[in-house]
Design an enzyme around this catalytic site. Sequence first.
Site, PDB file in Angstrom:
ATOM      1  N   LYS A  48       0.966  -1.070   0.023  1.00 48.75           N
ATOM      2  CA  LYS A  48       0.142  -0.058   0.083  1.00 48.75           C
ATOM      3  C   LYS A  48       0.923   1.131   0.102  1.00 48.75           C
ATOM      4  O   LYS A  48       1.981   1.175   0.588  1.00 48.75           O
ATOM      5  CB  LYS A  48      -0.806  -0.002   1.274  1.00 48.75           C
ATOM      6  CG  LYS A  48      -1.777   1.322   1.524  1.00 48.75           C
ATOM      7  CD  LYS A  48      -2.861   1.337   0.235  1.00 48.75           C
ATOM      8  CE  LYS A  48      -3.606   2.732   0.654  1.00 48.75           C
ATOM      9  NZ  LYS A  48      -4.333   3.019  -0.701  1.00 48.75           N
ATOM     10  N   CYS A 130      -2.104   9.681  -6.804  1.00 53.64           N
ATOM     11  CA  CYS A 130      -3.378   9.380  -6.172  1.00 53.64           C
ATOM     12  C   CYS A 130      -4.505  10.402  -6.260  1.00 53.64           C
ATOM     13  O   CYS A 130      -4.239  11.632  -5.937  1.00 53.64           O
ATOM     14  CB  CYS A 130      -3.005   9.368  -4.646  1.00 53.64           C
ATOM     15  SG  CYS A 130      -4.426   8.995  -3.537  1.00 53.64           S
TER      16      CYS A 130
HETATM   17  C1  DHB Z   1      -5.454   5.720  -2.940  1.00 52.10           C
HETATM   18  C2  DHB Z   1      -5.931   5.640  -4.389  1.00 52.10           C
HETATM   19  C3  DHB Z   1      -4.876   5.594  -5.234  1.00 52.10           C
HETATM   20  O1  DHB Z   1      -5.231   5.486  -6.521  1.00 52.10           O
HETATM   21  C4  DHB Z   1      -3.599   5.944  -4.890  1.00 52.10           C
HETATM   22  O2  DHB Z   1      -2.516   5.928  -6.142  1.00 52.10           O
HETATM   23  C5  DHB Z   1      -3.075   5.849  -3.836  1.00 52.10           C
HETATM   24  C6  DHB Z   1      -4.045   5.974  -2.640  1.00 52.10           C
HETATM   25  C7  DHB Z   1      -6.165   5.893  -1.762  1.00 52.10           C
HETATM   26  O3  DHB Z   1      -7.378   6.417  -2.154  1.00 52.10           O
HETATM   27  O4  DHB Z   1      -5.958   5.385  -0.744  1.00 52.10           O
END
Ligand code: DHB
Length: 311
Positions: A48, A130
Site C-alpha cells: 500500500k 493518487c
Molecule cells: C489511493 C488511491 C490511489 O489511486 C492511489 O494511487 C493511492 C491511494 C487511496 O485512495 O488510498
Amino acid sequence: MSKLDLTGQINGLTFNQLFLNASGVHCQSTEELDDLLNDPYMGGIVTKSATLAKRDGNPAPRYYELQNGSINSMGLPNYGFDYYIKYVLSDHAKPTILSVAGLSAADDVKLLHQIQDSDYDGLTELNLSCPNVIGKPQMAYDVDGTRALLDEIFAFYKKPLGVKLPPYFDLVHFDQIAAVLNKYPLTHVNTINSVGNGLWVDVASESVVIKPKGGFGGLGGKMVLPTALANVRALRQRLNASIKIIGTGGVQTGADVFAHILCGAELVSVGTQLQSEGLGVYKRLTTELERIMTDKGYQSLSDFRGNLKTI
Ligand code: DHB
C-alpha cells in the site's frame, strides 16, 4: 506449475511470475502482504502506498463494486512509512516494491531521503497519481512539477526507483510526460492508476455510492481496460527501453493479460479483480494466459511482448 516462461525483469531483478497486486488492494497489513507473497502464482508484491505518518483515510463507504469495475476514494489509509520499510527490509522469497506517496512534493523528497538513508536496496515506486487526497491534485498531471520533483530527487537518490502514473488521454500529453521521464534513470513506470474522479449514480436511491468528496472517486476494473492498454502502449512507444512498464488496469481474464503484454507490459498487476475474486485470481489468470500462449505456440512472454500489430 507452468512449463512456460512467464518471467519479467525490472532493473535486472527477475520476477519468476508476471503477476503483482495493484497497490491498494490486499496490501495494507503485513498479514495481507504475506498472503500475496505465499501465492505461488504471484511474481512479487507492491505495498500500500506509504505516507510519512499513519493515516486512517477517508470516511466509509469508500469502495464500491460496480457492474463492470469499481469506484473508490480510500484516501490513502496506511500504517505509515516505518511499517512498510520494516516489512520490505526483512527477507522475502520474492521481489518487493515499496510504494510511497507524499501528501506534497516536499513529503515525497522526505520519504525518498529516508529510503536513501536506509538499508533497503530493493525497488521503490513513487506514487505520483493518487486522486483521492482531498485538496491534493495528482502530481503527474503537472508535467513541469514532475520534472522539478524528479530533478530534486535524482540529485541525491541513488537507489532503484520507478513511478506510478495516472492515465493520460491525449497523445501530446504522452509525448510530454515521456520526454520528462526519459531524462532520469527510472527502473520502471507503473501505468495506470485509477481513472480519477468518476461518479456513479444509484438511480433507485437517487444517490452517489461512496461518501468522500460527494461521491467522486477513482475508477478501476473492466471499464478502464482500453485506457490502461492505451497508456501501456503509448508509453512503451515513447520511453527508453531501460524503463520497464508494469501494466495495471482492467484485467479480468487471461486475454486481458495477454493484451497488456502485447502492448509492452513487462509485468501485470491486478486490483479490482483481486478485490472481488480474492487470491485465487492469479491461478485462474495464469491458467487462462498459458492456454492462450500454448494455442498460439508461444513459450515465453518475450515471444510476443510489445509485438502489437497495427492495421
Ligand atoms: C489511493 C488511491 C490511489 O489511486 C492511489 O494511487 C493511492 C491511494 C487511496 O485512495 O488510498
